[in-house]
Design a protein around this motif. Structure first.
Motif, PDB file in Angstrom:
ATOM      1  N   ARG A  46      84.954 -37.802 -36.915  1.00 44.83           N
ATOM      2  CA  ARG A  46      83.654 -38.050 -36.395  1.00 44.83           C
ATOM      3  C   ARG A  46      82.557 -37.754 -37.649  1.00 44.83           C
ATOM      4  O   ARG A  46      83.076 -37.302 -38.629  1.00 44.83           O
ATOM      5  CB  ARG A  46      83.114 -36.957 -35.383  1.00 44.83           C
ATOM      6  CG  ARG A  46      83.188 -35.565 -35.693  1.00 44.83           C
ATOM      7  CD  ARG A  46      82.770 -34.636 -34.782  1.00 44.83           C
ATOM      8  NE  ARG A  46      82.742 -33.200 -34.901  1.00 44.83           N
ATOM      9  CZ  ARG A  46      83.803 -32.264 -35.043  1.00 44.83           C
ATOM     10  NH1 ARG A  46      84.865 -32.844 -34.774  1.00 44.83           N
ATOM     11  NH2 ARG A  46      83.725 -31.105 -35.424  1.00 44.83           N
ATOM     12  N   GLY A  63      78.214 -39.303 -34.014  1.00 42.71           N
ATOM     13  CA  GLY A  63      79.266 -39.884 -33.100  1.00 42.71           C
ATOM     14  C   GLY A  63      80.860 -40.064 -33.769  1.00 42.71           C
ATOM     15  O   GLY A  63      80.960 -39.868 -34.949  1.00 42.71           O
ATOM     16  N   SER A  64      81.674 -40.336 -32.756  1.00 41.08           N
ATOM     17  CA  SER A  64      83.022 -40.557 -33.014  1.00 41.08           C
ATOM     18  C   SER A  64      83.274 -41.781 -33.949  1.00 41.08           C
ATOM     19  O   SER A  64      82.655 -43.027 -34.061  1.00 41.08           O
ATOM     20  CB  SER A  64      83.730 -40.648 -31.848  1.00 41.08           C
ATOM     21  OG  SER A  64      85.135 -41.183 -32.352  1.00 41.08           O
TER      22      SER A  64
END
Length: 327
Positions: A46, A63-64
């Protein structure tokens, strides 16, 4: 945490898309602008950005890595850093953005909040109707924080020379909506102000103002009104308006509760005055006679405009257009 955190010079764009895709060793891998790829022992990856905001270090999740590409993470990190350097908190700014209204929704909100300040309902309706007609088609659906000066210029240009007075009012009302947005932290500028020099100046040299009637012609004017085919309510209201030197709306919307017949004083409340201050009007003997006549005729007065022939306001306007007195 096992370390892959870089030391020494902070170079930008140290990572590559291939590295992000293939790296498996847990660690904290720096890219630049505080952006890091965090790889967990489980293999999950991430994006995390480390920034100093208002003197304190903050880690912001972006975010990933499986959903946010390296290019997207870099772009977001750059915007966050610019925001932080400007003295704002990127996280707080993002939260504000989630609640940002469209221009139309913001305008309706401003209209609702301003209701107590309108001189009358008609003024409030005109305020919103002009925006509905001339601003909402171009700006209404846009988020108010995304509207540019070019957007506002595009909305005003078609009417700027064709309907100059309307255009100036629309510009002022658009500006009011943007000022409200600035107060809510959704903008730092007012596009309605920045386009001023981009719009041509209006030529007001040919503006025709309504002519004033010389005082020595007033008696002749009143005689013409009395002998006209206007309704009795209009005749009484017209003369009362002249004798009290008030505006049309102030006379038409007067209430018996405002009038002290014994003291011969009419007190107009501030809510109906343009200056928003109460105004006391001495009533001459003729004014008292007019009021007495209105009562004797059982006319619904005040207010005049609810009575005969659809309203004294329309009759007065027609009478003013029909009657011309040479000085």
């Amino acid at each position: 945490m096992s370390g892959k955190k870089p030391s020494g010079r902070h170079e930008e764009k140290r990572l590559s898309a291939a590295f992000v895709r293939t790296v498996k060793e847990p660690g904290f891998y720096g890219d630049g602008h505080g952006l890091h790829l965090k790889v967990d022992a489980s293999g999950a990856k991430r994006w995390v950005q480390r920034l100093v905001i208002h003197g304190k270090r903050r880690d912001i999740g972006l975010g990933s890595a499986s959903l946010v590409s390296l290019a997207e993470a870099r772009e977001t990190a750059l915007q966050h850093r610019k925001t932080a350097r400007a003295g704002d908190d990127p996280v707080a700014a993002k939260r504000r953005a989630m609640g940002v209204l469209s221009f139309e929704d913001a305008a309706r909100k401003v209209h609702e909040l301003s209701k107590p300040t309108w001189r009358n309902d008609k003024h409030g309706e005109q305020w919103l109707n002009t925006l509905t007609t001339y601003a909402f088609p171009a700006l209404g659906s846009k988020r108010i924080d995304t509207i540019t000066s070019a957007d506002v210029l595009s909305a005003l240009s078609p009417i700027w020379n064709e309907k100059p007075e309307t255009a100036r009012r629309v510009k002022q009302r658009i500006g009011t909506v943007f000022k409200w947005a600035m107060a809510n932290g959704w903008r730092v500028d007012n596009p309605a102000d920045t386009i001023t020099k981009a719009l041509p100046k209006h030529d007001r040299s040919n503006v025709e103002h309504r002519q004033a009637l010389p005082y020595d012609q007033v008696g002749k004017a009143l005689a013409a009104v009395r002998n006209s085919d206007a309704g009795m309510v209009t005749k009484l209201a017209f003369e009362f308006l002249i004798l009290t030197a008030t505006r049309s709306a102030e006379t038409r919307e007067a209430l018996w509760s405002e009038i002290d017949l014994e003291r011969a004083i009419w007190t107009i409340p501030g809510s109906r005055m343009k200056a928003k201050k109460p105004h006391r009007v001495p009533l001459s003997p003729r004014c008292l006679a007019i009021l007495s006549e209105a009562k004797a005729l059982k006319l619904i007065w005040p207010p005049f405009y609810r009575t005969e022939l659809g309203g004294c306001r329309n009759q007065c306007a027609m009478l003013a257009r029909r009657t011309h007195f040479e000085p």
